[in-house]
Design a protein around this motif. Structure first.
Motif, PDB file in Angstrom:
ATOM      1  N   VAL A 121       0.718 -34.057 -43.136  1.00  0.00           N
ATOM      2  CA  VAL A 121       0.315 -35.300 -42.480  1.00  0.00           C
ATOM      3  C   VAL A 121      -0.557 -36.062 -43.482  1.00  0.00           C
ATOM      4  CG1 VAL A 121      -1.173 -36.267 -40.674  1.00  0.00           C
ATOM      5  CG2 VAL A 121       0.490 -34.509 -40.083  1.00  0.00           C
ATOM      6  N   ILE A 122      -0.270 -37.355 -43.630  1.00  0.00           N
ATOM      7  CA  ILE A 122      -1.062 -38.199 -44.531  1.00  0.00           C
ATOM      8  C   ILE A 122      -2.145 -38.898 -43.697  1.00  0.00           C
ATOM      9  CG2 ILE A 122      -0.992 -40.102 -46.198  1.00  0.00           C
ATOM     10  CD1 ILE A 122       2.118 -39.691 -46.224  1.00  0.00           C
ATOM     11  N   VAL A 123      -3.373 -38.834 -44.178  1.00  0.00           N
ATOM     12  CA  VAL A 123      -4.466 -39.481 -43.453  1.00  0.00           C
ATOM     13  C   VAL A 123      -5.153 -40.501 -44.355  1.00  0.00           C
ATOM     14  CG1 VAL A 123      -6.684 -39.143 -42.283  1.00  0.00           C
ATOM     15  CG2 VAL A 123      -4.876 -37.433 -42.021  1.00  0.00           C
ATOM     16  N   GLY A 124      -5.166 -41.748 -43.910  1.00  0.00           N
ATOM     17  CA  GLY A 124      -5.941 -42.796 -44.579  1.00  0.00           C
ATOM     18  C   GLY A 124      -7.273 -42.875 -43.856  1.00  0.00           C
ATOM     19  N   ASN A 125      -8.292 -42.218 -44.403  1.00  0.00           N
ATOM     20  CA  ASN A 125      -9.588 -42.132 -43.714  1.00  0.00           C
ATOM     21  C   ASN A 125     -10.457 -43.359 -44.033  1.00  0.00           C
ATOM     22  OD1 ASN A 125     -11.494 -40.768 -42.056  1.00  0.00           O
ATOM     23  ND2 ASN A 125     -12.586 -40.062 -43.873  1.00  0.00           N
ATOM     24  N   LYS A 126     -11.572 -43.442 -43.350  1.00  0.00           N
ATOM     25  CA  LYS A 126     -12.561 -44.537 -43.465  1.00  0.00           C
ATOM     26  C   LYS A 126     -11.958 -45.861 -42.998  1.00  0.00           C
ATOM     27  CE  LYS A 126     -15.078 -42.140 -47.142  1.00  0.00           C
ATOM     28  NZ  LYS A 126     -16.041 -42.213 -48.242  1.00  0.00           N
ATOM     29  N   ALA A 127     -11.122 -45.776 -41.972  1.00  0.00           N
ATOM     30  CA  ALA A 127     -10.491 -46.983 -41.436  1.00  0.00           C
ATOM     31  C   ALA A 127     -11.523 -47.938 -40.854  1.00  0.00           C
ATOM     32  CB  ALA A 127      -9.463 -46.599 -40.374  1.00  0.00           C
ATOM     33  N   ASP A 128     -12.727 -47.440 -40.614  1.00  0.00           N
ATOM     34  CA  ASP A 128     -13.797 -48.333 -40.126  1.00  0.00           C
ATOM     35  C   ASP A 128     -14.279 -49.283 -41.230  1.00  0.00           C
ATOM     36  OD1 ASP A 128     -16.629 -46.695 -41.115  1.00  0.00           O
ATOM     37  OD2 ASP A 128     -14.789 -45.571 -41.003  1.00  0.00           O
ATOM     38  N   LEU A 129     -13.926 -48.969 -42.487  1.00  0.00           N
ATOM     39  CA  LEU A 129     -14.352 -49.834 -43.596  1.00  0.00           C
ATOM     40  C   LEU A 129     -13.260 -50.849 -43.951  1.00  0.00           C
ATOM     41  CD1 LEU A 129     -16.025 -47.165 -45.958  1.00  0.00           C
ATOM     42  CD2 LEU A 129     -17.116 -48.608 -44.220  1.00  0.00           C
ATOM     43  N   GLU A 130     -12.768 -51.532 -42.938  1.00  0.00           N
ATOM     44  CA  GLU A 130     -11.660 -52.478 -43.128  1.00  0.00           C
ATOM     45  C   GLU A 130     -12.010 -53.545 -44.175  1.00  0.00           C
ATOM     46  OE1 GLU A 130      -8.558 -52.185 -41.789  1.00  0.00           O
ATOM     47  OE2 GLU A 130      -8.030 -53.973 -42.953  1.00  0.00           O
ATOM     48  N   ASP A 131     -13.250 -53.982 -44.199  1.00  0.00           N
ATOM     49  CA  ASP A 131     -13.654 -55.024 -45.154  1.00  0.00           C
ATOM     50  C   ASP A 131     -13.636 -54.519 -46.599  1.00  0.00           C
ATOM     51  OD1 ASP A 131     -15.732 -53.322 -44.414  1.00  0.00           O
ATOM     52  OD2 ASP A 131     -17.291 -54.769 -44.920  1.00  0.00           O
ATOM     53  N   GLN A 132     -13.548 -53.198 -46.776  1.00  0.00           N
ATOM     54  CA  GLN A 132     -13.483 -52.650 -48.150  1.00  0.00           C
ATOM     55  C   GLN A 132     -12.093 -52.092 -48.461  1.00  0.00           C
ATOM     56  OE1 GLN A 132     -16.754 -49.823 -48.885  1.00  0.00           O
ATOM     57  NE2 GLN A 132     -17.951 -50.949 -47.370  1.00  0.00           N
ATOM     58  N   ARG A 133     -11.122 -52.432 -47.630  1.00  0.00           N
ATOM     59  CA  ARG A 133      -9.779 -51.868 -47.795  1.00  0.00           C
ATOM     60  C   ARG A 133      -9.220 -52.137 -49.193  1.00  0.00           C
ATOM     61  NH1 ARG A 133      -5.332 -50.156 -44.825  1.00  0.00           N
ATOM     62  NH2 ARG A 133      -6.292 -50.478 -42.795  1.00  0.00           N
TER      63      ARG A 133
END
Ligand SMILES: Nc1nc2c(ncn2[C@@H]2O[C@H](COP(=O)(O)OP(=O)(O)OP(=O)(O)O)[C@@H](O)[C@H]2O)c(=O)[nH]1
Length: 212
Positions: A121-133
């Motif tokens: 499973v691939i996880v893109g973590n820190k999704a709460d940091l959208e402004d730093q995507r």
């Protein structure tokens, strides 16, 4: 067809959490196992956790290995990979290099396990940091399609998609455990004992699934 009262033994699986340093492997694991958020950053050498879960009504005991992302400890990776039955490959959506590192990790897993269908499973973590995507969803999506591995955008901080990612991996491992011969087809014997061809056929048969 098992009856309602038939005995279902608890399955045991080794899960390995892999990814670059600082992407949030320990935080995701701590959220999943203990429901806790860790603000500080203390690079991991190796931590293992046992946790039991019900997955679709079946008991699963997970031995989760939270591995080191930093360079000085990567020599231990081969050993982790050998024992793993399912892999959570984690990057940070705020770090392009952490995303790019996944490719090598998967290549190593497939080489060491000699199995292209190993549950991942691939996880893109820190999704709460959208402004730093720094990693477009579309890029992660296309990797997920190419590997036929589910993709979750998660946040250990907000506990978004943490259970979902681990449970998806459990489902994949259970499916394999239930159908050890599922990957074999009748034509396999006709085509000869060619592991490379077998791997290619396995790959074609896999479903594609992406969850954002
Ligand atoms: N904003 C935000 N920060 C996170 C998230 N997950 C982890 N962090 C922070 O990122 C830092 C690193 O987290 P860890 O879980 O220790 O990272 P790791 O991947 O285990 O790092 P290594 O042990 O070096 O491989 C910590 O300061 C965490 O608080 C997240 O989802 N959102």
């Amino acid at each position: 067809m098992p009856s309602k009262f038939s005995y279902q033994p608890c399955r045991e699986f080794n899960v390995v959490v892999l990814g670059a340093g600082g992407v949030g492997k320990s935080c995701l694991t701590a959220q999943f196992v203990h429901n806790e958020w860790i603000e500080s950053y203390d690079p991991t050498i190796e931590d293992s956790y046992r946790t039991q879960r019900a997955v679709d009504g079946r008991q699963v005991m997970l031995e989760i290995l939270d591995t080191a992302g930093t360079e000085q400890f990567v020599a231990m990776r081969d050993l982790y990979m050998k024992t793993g039955q399912g892999f959570l490959l984690v990057f940070s959506i705020a770090s392009r290099t952490s995303f790019e590192e996944l490719e090598t990790l998967r290549d190593d897993i497939i080489r060491i396990k000699d199995d292209e269908d190993i549950p991942i499973v691939i996880v893109g973590n820190k999704a709460d940091l959208e402004d730093q995507r720094a990693v477009d969803r579309a890029k992660a999506f296309s990797l997920s399609q190419r590997w036929s591995a589910p993709y979750y955008e998660a946040s250990a901080r907000t506990r978004t998609n943490v259970d979902e990612a681990f449970i998806d991996l459990c489902r994949q491992m259970l499916r394999r455990d239930d159908n050890p011969d599922d990957m074999r087809d009748d034509s396999y014997t006709l085509r000869g004992d060619d592991p490379a061809a077998k791997r290619r056929r396995r790959k074609r048969r896999k479903e594609k699934c992406t969850i954002l």
